[in-house]
Design a protein around this motif. Structure first.
Motif, mmCIF file in Angstrom:
data_model
loop_
_atom_site.group_PDB
_atom_site.id
_atom_site.type_symbol
_atom_site.label_atom_id
_atom_site.label_comp_id
_atom_site.label_asym_id
_atom_site.label_seq_id
_atom_site.Cartn_x
_atom_site.Cartn_y
_atom_site.Cartn_z
ATOM 1 N N GLY A 168 0.811 -1.206 0.000
ATOM 2 C CA GLY A 168 0.000 0.000 0.000
ATOM 3 C C GLY A 168 0.844 1.255 0.000
ATOM 4 O O GLY A 168 1.966 1.271 0.530
ATOM 5 N N LYS A 216 -4.948 9.698 0.685
ATOM 6 C CA LYS A 216 -5.444 8.690 -0.248
ATOM 7 C C LYS A 216 -4.585 7.430 -0.093
ATOM 8 O O LYS A 216 -3.361 7.509 -0.080
ATOM 9 C CB LYS A 216 -5.371 9.202 -1.690
ATOM 10 C CG LYS A 216 -5.931 8.217 -2.709
ATOM 11 C CD LYS A 216 -5.876 8.806 -4.109
ATOM 12 C CE LYS A 216 -6.438 7.822 -5.136
ATOM 13 N NZ LYS A 216 -6.392 8.366 -6.517
ATOM 14 N N VAL A 248 -3.759 3.655 -1.674
ATOM 15 C CA VAL A 248 -3.851 2.733 -2.810
ATOM 16 C C VAL A 248 -3.237 1.407 -2.378
ATOM 17 O O VAL A 248 -2.077 1.363 -1.944
ATOM 18 C CB VAL A 248 -3.113 3.283 -4.046
ATOM 19 C CG1 VAL A 248 -3.209 2.290 -5.203
ATOM 20 C CG2 VAL A 248 -3.685 4.642 -4.453
ATOM 21 N N ARG A 290 -2.551 -2.737 -3.337
ATOM 22 C CA ARG A 290 -2.467 -3.714 -4.448
ATOM 23 C C ARG A 290 -2.191 -5.104 -3.883
ATOM 24 O O ARG A 290 -1.459 -5.251 -2.905
ATOM 25 C CB ARG A 290 -1.357 -3.333 -5.429
ATOM 26 C CG ARG A 290 -1.644 -2.050 -6.203
ATOM 27 C CD ARG A 290 -0.542 -1.779 -7.206
ATOM 28 N NE ARG A 290 0.715 -1.400 -6.541
ATOM 29 C CZ ARG A 290 1.898 -1.468 -7.142
ATOM 30 N NH1 ARG A 290 1.999 -1.940 -8.392
ATOM 31 N NH2 ARG A 290 2.992 -1.071 -6.505
ATOM 32 N N GLN A 317 -6.906 -4.329 -6.780
ATOM 33 C CA GLN A 317 -6.436 -3.012 -6.346
ATOM 34 C C GLN A 317 -7.628 -2.248 -5.790
ATOM 35 O O GLN A 317 -8.747 -2.381 -6.287
ATOM 36 C CB GLN A 317 -5.807 -2.234 -7.501
ATOM 37 C CG GLN A 317 -5.342 -0.828 -7.095
ATOM 38 C CD GLN A 317 -4.626 -0.090 -8.208
ATOM 39 O OE1 GLN A 317 -3.883 -0.707 -8.994
ATOM 40 N NE2 GLN A 317 -4.835 1.204 -8.314
ATOM 41 N N ASP A 318 -7.359 -1.408 -4.762
ATOM 42 C CA ASP A 318 -8.440 -0.606 -4.184
ATOM 43 C C ASP A 318 -7.887 0.731 -3.737
ATOM 44 O O ASP A 318 -6.735 0.823 -3.281
ATOM 45 C CB ASP A 318 -9.080 -1.322 -2.981
ATOM 46 C CG ASP A 318 -10.294 -0.593 -2.452
ATOM 47 O OD1 ASP A 318 -11.333 -0.593 -3.150
ATOM 48 O OD2 ASP A 318 -10.216 -0.018 -1.340
ATOM 49 N N ASN A 319 -8.725 1.753 -3.863
ATOM 50 C CA ASN A 319 -8.351 3.109 -3.474
ATOM 51 C C ASN A 319 -9.317 3.610 -2.399
ATOM 52 O O ASN A 319 -10.541 3.451 -2.526
ATOM 53 C CB ASN A 319 -8.398 4.057 -4.682
ATOM 54 C CG ASN A 319 -7.492 3.617 -5.805
ATOM 55 O OD1 ASN A 319 -6.441 3.010 -5.579
ATOM 56 N ND2 ASN A 319 -7.882 3.914 -7.046
ATOM 57 N N GLN A 320 -8.757 4.209 -1.354
ATOM 58 C CA GLN A 320 -9.566 4.774 -0.270
ATOM 59 C C GLN A 320 -9.043 6.167 0.074
ATOM 60 O O GLN A 320 -7.847 6.443 -0.053
ATOM 61 C CB GLN A 320 -9.527 3.885 0.971
ATOM 62 C CG GLN A 320 -10.126 2.504 0.770
ATOM 63 C CD GLN A 320 -11.606 2.538 0.512
ATOM 64 O OE1 GLN A 320 -12.320 3.407 1.023
ATOM 65 N NE2 GLN A 320 -12.095 1.599 -0.296
ATOM 66 N N SER A 321 -9.969 7.061 0.513
ATOM 67 C CA SER A 321 -9.601 8.426 0.894
ATOM 68 C C SER A 321 -10.144 8.730 2.279
ATOM 69 O O SER A 321 -11.200 8.223 2.674
ATOM 70 C CB SER A 321 -10.151 9.435 -0.120
ATOM 71 O OG SER A 321 -9.609 9.197 -1.408
ATOM 72 N N ALA A 349 -11.011 -1.857 1.962
ATOM 73 C CA ALA A 349 -10.021 -2.268 0.962
ATOM 74 C C ALA A 349 -9.811 -3.776 0.993
ATOM 75 O O ALA A 349 -9.675 -4.418 -0.059
ATOM 76 C CB ALA A 349 -8.702 -1.536 1.209
#
Length: 337
Positions: free
Chosen positions: A112, A122, A124, A126, A138-142, A156
């Motif tokens: 990450g 943010k 990211v 993988r 893959q995931d994206n979080q904010s 995630a």
């Protein structure tokens, strides 16, 4: 993770066919296999410190251990830059992460990166399949803060590894029923008796009150009657109890036998009391003693003074001259025998 060699699989299959081992043993073995995941330290950049890095990395690791299909391997102490140097990589791409995973005998590698700064972060994440050499998810979080970003790792993880099994809800303990109150009515024959329940005054009969279920000591008290004592058992229904009170026996004084001669019976000693009688100065012996004493005193005085004269010898009277004047003298007369 150590994989089962092909030769071992063939032996298991043959034994299963000839009945050496149950056929379902191979299926159970396959179902219990876990895929090992190597979580790397999250890259946080210069805007966050090592504590922030540790918090997000640990949150990701906990999400792995929450899923029975996966087993989290120890996170390497080295930073990603050092791992890349050992793997002779320039960028943390899929091929580089695959090499790092092979070095640590992992099936999957979780990596990450956090970009931005506090207030606008943010994440990211993988997931790399080491055997296939490809990125499988893959995931994206904010989030605005590190704490909030650490909480998004659960979302995630769902995107990367699927839903974690929900823990069984805690078993609720059966609620204890509160004791039920019932109405109690106490009567008595005759009425007006004081009611005591466990030595507590509950009023006079007829008495009505409420009590919870249980055993109690009941006592009824009425003047002139014997106390009535009962054990009162209260269950889940109203109670009415009528108690008959017995009169106390009268206390009688037994008289002594009646005298047959008409005289008064002696009822016992009177202590210091004495029967009434005449006073001492009313008795005959008192005045006899006074007379004798007076006569003796007169004769003694006359003899001491030598006042006997011829008249006294002739008449029997004694003339006692006490003073110098005849009109002041006293005449003591005594009958001489």
């Amino acid at each position: 993770m150590n994989r089962m060699p092909t030769s071992t699989k063939i032996i298991i299959a043959v034994l299963a066919m000839i009945g050496g081992i149950p056929w379902w043993a191979t299926v159970a073995h396959a179902q219990t296999q876990q895929r090992s995941v190597l979580p790397l330290k999250v890259v946080v950049g210069s805007k966050l410190d090592k504590n922030d890095q540790k918090k997000i990395t640990e949150a990701l690791t906990q999400e792995i251990t929450a899923r029975p299909k996966y087993k989290a391997l120890p996170t390497p102490d080295a930073e990603i830059i050092d791992l890349m140097f050992d793997a002779e990589c320039v960028e943390p791409d899929t091929a580089c992460l695959q090499t790092i995973g092979k070095t640590n005998n992992a099936d999957l590698v979780l990596f990450g990166e956090v970009t931005g700064e506090k207030g606008s972060l943010k994440l990211v994440v993988r997931l790399i399949d080491v055997k296939k050499g490809e990125q499988v998810a893959q995931d994206n979080q904010s989030a605005a803060s590190v704490d909030a970003l650490a909480k998004t790792t659960a979302i995630a993880a769902v995107a990367l590894m699927g839903e974690a099994p929900k823990p069984e809800p805690p078993k609720e303990e059966p609620k204890k029923e509160e004791p039920k109150e019932v109405t109690v009515r106490i009567l008595s024959e005759p009425s007006g008796a004081t009611v005591y329940l466990d030595n507590k005054n509950m009023g006079k009969t007829p008495s009505t009150f409420t009590k919870v279920q249980g055993k109690y000591s009941l006592r009824l008290v009425l003047n002139g009657h014997d106390d009535a004592i009962r054990e009162l058992v209260i269950r889940d229904k109203n109670v009415e109890l009528n108690v008959s009170l017995s009169k106390s026996p009268d206390v009688a004084v037994t008289p002594g036998p009646t005298p047959t001669d008409g005289s008064q019976q002696d009822t016992g000693p009177k202590g210091d009391e004495e029967e009434d009688g005449p006073e001492f100065y009313e008795t005959w012996w008192f005045w006899t003693a006074v007379g004798v004493a007076a006569a003796g005193a007169g004769v003694g005085i006359a003899a001491a003074a030598g006042a006997f004269d011829s008249e006294a010898a002739a008449t029997g009277n004694v003339n006692l001259l006490i003073g110098q004047r005849p009109d002041q003298d006293f005449l003591l007369r005594s009958q001489l025998k």
